[in-house]
Design a protein around this motif. Structure first.
Motif, PDB file in Angstrom:
ATOM      1  N   PHE A 107      43.410  34.167  33.585  1.00 18.14           N
ATOM      2  CA  PHE A 107      44.690  33.854  32.717  1.00 18.14           C
ATOM      3  C   PHE A 107      45.206  34.945  32.137  1.00 18.14           C
ATOM      4  O   PHE A 107      46.561  35.263  32.009  1.00 18.14           O
ATOM      5  N   LEU A 108      44.479  35.827  31.206  1.00 17.15           N
ATOM      6  CA  LEU A 108      45.029  36.910  30.501  1.00 17.15           C
ATOM      7  C   LEU A 108      45.941  38.044  31.359  1.00 17.15           C
ATOM      8  O   LEU A 108      46.848  38.498  30.974  1.00 17.15           O
ATOM      9  N   ALA A 109      45.157  38.214  32.709  1.00 16.52           N
ATOM     10  CA  ALA A 109      45.833  39.239  33.592  1.00 16.52           C
ATOM     11  C   ALA A 109      47.269  38.697  33.789  1.00 16.52           C
ATOM     12  O   ALA A 109      48.294  39.412  34.067  1.00 16.52           O
ATOM     13  N   ARG A 110      47.315  37.295  34.150  1.00 13.30           N
ATOM     14  CA  ARG A 110      48.615  36.768  34.692  1.00 13.30           C
ATOM     15  C   ARG A 110      49.546  36.735  33.477  1.00 13.30           C
ATOM     16  O   ARG A 110      50.879  36.739  33.703  1.00 13.30           O
ATOM     17  N   LYS A 111      49.224  36.964  32.465  1.00 10.88           N
ATOM     18  CA  LYS A 111      49.934  36.910  31.272  1.00 10.88           C
ATOM     19  C   LYS A 111      50.463  38.417  30.798  1.00 10.88           C
ATOM     20  O   LYS A 111      50.929  38.873  29.819  1.00 10.88           O
ATOM     21  N   GLY A 112      49.932  39.320  31.744  1.00  9.16           N
ATOM     22  CA  GLY A 112      50.067  40.858  31.486  1.00  9.16           C
ATOM     23  C   GLY A 112      49.408  41.453  30.172  1.00  9.16           C
ATOM     24  O   GLY A 112      49.772  42.571  29.898  1.00  9.16           O
ATOM     25  N   VAL A 113      48.522  40.645  30.070  1.00 12.32           N
ATOM     26  CA  VAL A 113      47.552  41.480  28.887  1.00 12.32           C
ATOM     27  C   VAL A 113      46.559  42.759  29.535  1.00 12.32           C
ATOM     28  O   VAL A 113      46.097  42.469  30.439  1.00 12.32           O
ATOM     29  N   GLU A 114      46.496  43.714  28.878  1.00 16.55           N
ATOM     30  CA  GLU A 114      45.755  44.902  29.622  1.00 16.55           C
ATOM     31  C   GLU A 114      44.326  44.698  29.128  1.00 16.55           C
ATOM     32  O   GLU A 114      44.006  44.106  28.211  1.00 16.55           O
ATOM     33  N   SER A 115      43.494  45.303  30.151  1.00 20.27           N
ATOM     34  CA  SER A 115      42.132  45.131  30.045  1.00 20.27           C
ATOM     35  C   SER A 115      41.692  43.512  29.936  1.00 20.27           C
ATOM     36  O   SER A 115      40.805  43.180  29.032  1.00 20.27           O
TER      37      SER A 115
END
Ligand SMILES: C[S@@+](CC[C@H](N)C(=O)[O-])C[C@H]1O[C@@H](n2cnc3c(N)ncnc32)[C@H](O)[C@@H]1O
Length: 293
Positions: free
Chosen positions: A13-21
């Motif tokens: 989910f965080l990767a899809r939101k563009g969050v690093e690491s």
């Protein structure tokens, strides 16, 4: 859902939101929700989460997905090993600023045991003032900030680290709030240095959550360096030093600016990515004291 599944799901989910690491961030949020150190998650990968745990972690991950900084969600961060509470009124302390603290410690250690007076100009969360005071117990530290809300956080952080007696906070613009008779052996500052127009291009965590007052360095980002170059010498003792953080790609221009104001650039140190960021300066004493040129 098990611990491992929650991590994988949150990281995706965080990767899809563009969050690093995203995986690391998911682990830190889950560990926070469960009240355990992150590495302990690895021992509990197959443990099922309770409904309450799952709800708690979902809420934290949802917030991180809106690009709210991890440190705001956790409520604090570590700076040179000291716990520093943060909120939307203060800049989240950055790793490169720890190098500025280290340079300050080195200068104070080399100076010997006599008590030093230190100023943290633009203290924000108080991280630099706290790190210097804690590592240099004979130093008397002063910290100034124009933001009343930031000073509230800085005072709370000083109390949290048992350093109330060693740090005095001053509220106001630049050097204005300081008692006139105060002179410093060391002034440290990580001033606002982002060019105004660049702020809109920064990552949402910074652009939307760090206070604009902590970022905005004016048209070319150098307003506070101009001010320090013109004013700081009046507040330094003759053997004093000014140690500054600079933005990426700004060091050369800042050095030129200080040299024009009769400062000597003593040292330029690189950050962890080999970019010159930490400047140590001293004022040309003969000029300050007016005897010769
Ligand atoms: C880049 S932040 C640094 C905060 C902290 N020292 C750190 O390194 O994390 C700059 C700080 O300068 C403060 N500041 C901005 N303008 C100021 C002014 N005119 N006088 C004093 N402080 C100011 C901001 O409120 C902010 O807390």
């Amino acid at each position: 859902m098990t611990v491992l599944e929650a991590i994988q799901h949150s990281a995706g989910f965080l990767a899809r939101k563009g969050v690093e690491s995203p995986r690391l961030q998911a682990e830190l949020l889950l560990a926070h929700a469960l009240g355990m150190p992150r590495l302990k998650l690895y021992l509990d990968f197959e443990q099922p989460l309770t409904a309450a745990n799952l709800e708690a972690v979902r809420e934290l991950v949802r917030r991180r997905g809106t690009r709210e900084p991890l440190q705001h969600i956790l409520g604090s961060t570590s700076f040179c090993g000291f716990e520093i509470k943060v909120n939307r009124h203060v800049l989240v302390p950055r790793p490169e600023t720890e190098m500025l603290a280290e340079s300050a410690w080195q200068f104070l250690a080399a100076r010997g045991p006599s008590p030093a007076a230190v100023l943290d100009f633009g203290t924000g969360s108080g991280c630099l003032a706290i790190a210097v005071a804690a590592r240099c117990p004979t130093a008397q530290v002063h910290a100034v900030d124009v933001s009343v809300e930031a000073l509230r956080v800085a005072r709370a952080n000083a109390a949290l680290n048992n350093l109330n007696a060693q740090i005095q906070f001053h509220s106001g613009d630049g050097f204005d709030p300081l008692p006139r008779e105060l002179e410093f052996d060391l002034i440290v500052s990580n001033p606002p240095y982002i060019p105004s127009a660049e702020i809109a291009t920064l990552a949402p965590e910074v652009r939307d959550h760090d206070p604009r007052l902590a970022l905005d360095g004016g048209g070319d980002g150098l307003d506070f360096y101009r001010r320090l170059a013109a004013e700081a010498a009046n507040h330094l003792r003759p053997a004093g030093r000014l140690i500054l953080e600079s933005g990426e790609g700004q060091s050369e221009q800042i050095c030129q600016l200080f040299v024009q104001h009769k400062w000597v650039v003593e040292k330029v140190e690189a950050d962890y990515t080999a970019r010159p960021r930490i400047l140590t300066l001293r004022f040309a004493a003969d000029v300050k004291h007016g005897s010769t040129v």
